[in-house]
Write a protein that holds these residues in place. Structure first.
Motif, PDB file in Angstrom:
ATOM      1  N   GLY A  22       0.944  -1.091   0.326  1.00 12.65           N
ATOM      2  CA  GLY A  22      -0.048  -0.347  -0.103  1.00 12.65           C
ATOM      3  C   GLY A  22       1.125   1.022   0.245  1.00 12.65           C
ATOM      4  O   GLY A  22       1.654   1.146  -0.027  1.00 12.65           O
ATOM      5  N   ARG A  23      -0.177   2.380   0.376  1.00 12.18           N
ATOM      6  CA  ARG A  23       1.376   3.520   0.417  1.00 12.18           C
ATOM      7  C   ARG A  23       0.532   4.562   1.194  1.00 12.18           C
ATOM      8  O   ARG A  23      -0.722   5.279   1.799  1.00 12.18           O
ATOM      9  N   CYS A  24       1.219   5.103   2.013  1.00 12.66           N
ATOM     10  CA  CYS A  24       0.506   5.925   2.646  1.00 12.66           C
ATOM     11  C   CYS A  24       0.966   7.412   2.303  1.00 12.66           C
ATOM     12  O   CYS A  24       1.567   7.804   1.920  1.00 12.66           O
ATOM     13  N   VAL A  25      -0.103   8.130   2.970  1.00  9.87           N
ATOM     14  CA  VAL A  25      -0.650   9.532   2.035  1.00  9.87           C
ATOM     15  C   VAL A  25      -1.061  10.623   3.156  1.00  9.87           C
ATOM     16  O   VAL A  25      -1.969  10.180   4.140  1.00  9.87           O
ATOM     17  N   ASP A  26      -0.697  11.684   3.432  1.00 15.24           N
ATOM     18  CA  ASP A  26      -0.963  12.786   3.678  1.00 15.24           C
ATOM     19  C   ASP A  26      -3.103  12.669   3.326  1.00 15.24           C
ATOM     20  O   ASP A  26      -3.375  12.858   2.158  1.00 15.24           O
ATOM     21  N   ALA A  27      -3.968  12.705   4.332  1.00 11.53           N
ATOM     22  CA  ALA A  27      -5.150  12.544   3.983  1.00 11.53           C
ATOM     23  C   ALA A  27      -5.759  13.890   3.504  1.00 11.53           C
ATOM     24  O   ALA A  27      -6.954  13.804   2.511  1.00 11.53           O
ATOM     25  N   GLU A  28      -5.381  14.928   3.536  1.00 11.60           N
ATOM     26  CA  GLU A  28      -5.598  16.466   3.162  1.00 11.60           C
ATOM     27  C   GLU A  28      -5.413  16.929   1.944  1.00 11.60           C
ATOM     28  O   GLU A  28      -5.937  16.795   0.861  1.00 11.60           O
ATOM     29  N   THR A  29      -3.628  16.109   1.293  1.00  8.92           N
ATOM     30  CA  THR A  29      -2.809  16.335   0.015  1.00  8.92           C
ATOM     31  C   THR A  29      -2.964  15.272  -0.717  1.00  8.92           C
ATOM     32  O   THR A  29      -2.462  16.398  -1.967  1.00  8.92           O
ATOM     33  N   GLY A  30      -2.368  14.061   0.171  1.00  8.98           N
ATOM     34  CA  GLY A  30      -2.296  13.337  -1.356  1.00  8.98           C
ATOM     35  C   GLY A  30      -0.748  13.139  -1.222  1.00  8.98           C
ATOM     36  O   GLY A  30      -0.510  12.088  -1.768  1.00  8.98           O
ATOM     37  N   ALA A  31      -0.114  13.936  -0.397  1.00 10.53           N
ATOM     38  CA  ALA A  31       1.106  14.160  -0.717  1.00 10.53           C
ATOM     39  C   ALA A  31       1.622  12.339   0.446  1.00 10.53           C
ATOM     40  O   ALA A  31       1.033  12.031   1.443  1.00 10.53           O
ATOM     41  N   PRO A  32       2.552  12.338   0.165  1.00  9.72           N
ATOM     42  CA  PRO A  32       2.949  10.586   0.338  1.00  9.72           C
ATOM     43  C   PRO A  32       3.779  10.993   1.988  1.00  9.72           C
ATOM     44  O   PRO A  32       4.718  11.881   2.033  1.00  9.72           O
ATOM     45  N   LEU A  33       3.893  10.220   2.594  1.00  9.97           N
ATOM     46  CA  LEU A  33       4.404  10.196   4.222  1.00  9.97           C
ATOM     47  C   LEU A  33       5.444   9.508   3.906  1.00  9.97           C
ATOM     48  O   LEU A  33       5.306   7.805   3.378  1.00  9.97           O
ATOM     49  N   THR A  34       6.334   9.519   4.620  1.00 11.92           N
ATOM     50  CA  THR A  34       7.425   8.955   4.136  1.00 11.92           C
ATOM     51  C   THR A  34       8.651   8.757   5.762  1.00 11.92           C
ATOM     52  O   THR A  34       7.304   9.264   6.537  1.00 11.92           O
ATOM     53  N   HIS A  35       8.262   7.413   5.735  1.00 12.42           N
ATOM     54  CA  HIS A  35       9.241   6.879   6.392  1.00 12.42           C
ATOM     55  C   HIS A  35       8.778   6.149   7.963  1.00 12.42           C
ATOM     56  O   HIS A  35       9.174   6.623   9.295  1.00 12.42           O
ATOM     57  N   VAL A  36       7.385   6.044   7.575  1.00 11.73           N
ATOM     58  CA  VAL A  36       5.800   5.604   8.423  1.00 11.73           C
ATOM     59  C   VAL A  36       5.746   4.192   8.682  1.00 11.73           C
ATOM     60  O   VAL A  36       6.539   3.386   8.002  1.00 11.73           O
ATOM     61  N   ALA A  37       6.040   4.391  10.434  1.00 10.67           N
ATOM     62  CA  ALA A  37       6.383   2.394  10.713  1.00 10.67           C
ATOM     63  C   ALA A  37       4.690   1.415  10.372  1.00 10.67           C
ATOM     64  O   ALA A  37       3.605   2.350  10.666  1.00 10.67           O
ATOM     65  N   VAL A  38       4.810   1.248   9.907  1.00 14.06           N
ATOM     66  CA  VAL A  38       3.825   0.356   9.264  1.00 14.06           C
ATOM     67  C   VAL A  38       3.643  -1.482  10.100  1.00 14.06           C
ATOM     68  O   VAL A  38       4.407  -1.369   9.838  1.00 14.06           O
TER      69      VAL A  38
END
Length: 75
Positions: A22-38
């Motif tokens: 999958g892909r982690c993104v900012d809910a408001e801007t759609g920008a990718p969220l980097t280095h997020v622990a999943v």
């Protein structure tokens, strides 16, 4: 699939050996969220796997056995 981080984990059922990606993104801007622990937790086997989102926000868990898994953001 697009995954928008939220406080509540999501549960996914896997019927055959597979991967969850999958892909982690900012809910408001759609920008990718980097280095997020999943965190991917196996509901049926009591196992836990961790991944970190890349520069484009993507993450992947490969070689998963059949079962139910919960995805959540780590600390």
């Amino acid at each position: 699939p697009l995954y928008t981080p939220s406080p509540a984990p999501i549960t996914i059922a896997v019927r055959a050996a597979a991967e969850i990606a999958g892909r982690c993104v900012d809910a408001e801007t759609g920008a990718p969220l980097t280095h997020v622990a999943v965190v991917c937790s196996s509901v049926t086997m009591e196992q836990q796997f961790e991944a970190e989102s890349g520069e484009d926000g993507t993450f992947r868990f490969a070689g998963l056995a059949p079962g139910r898994f919960t995805l959540a953001l780590g600390d």
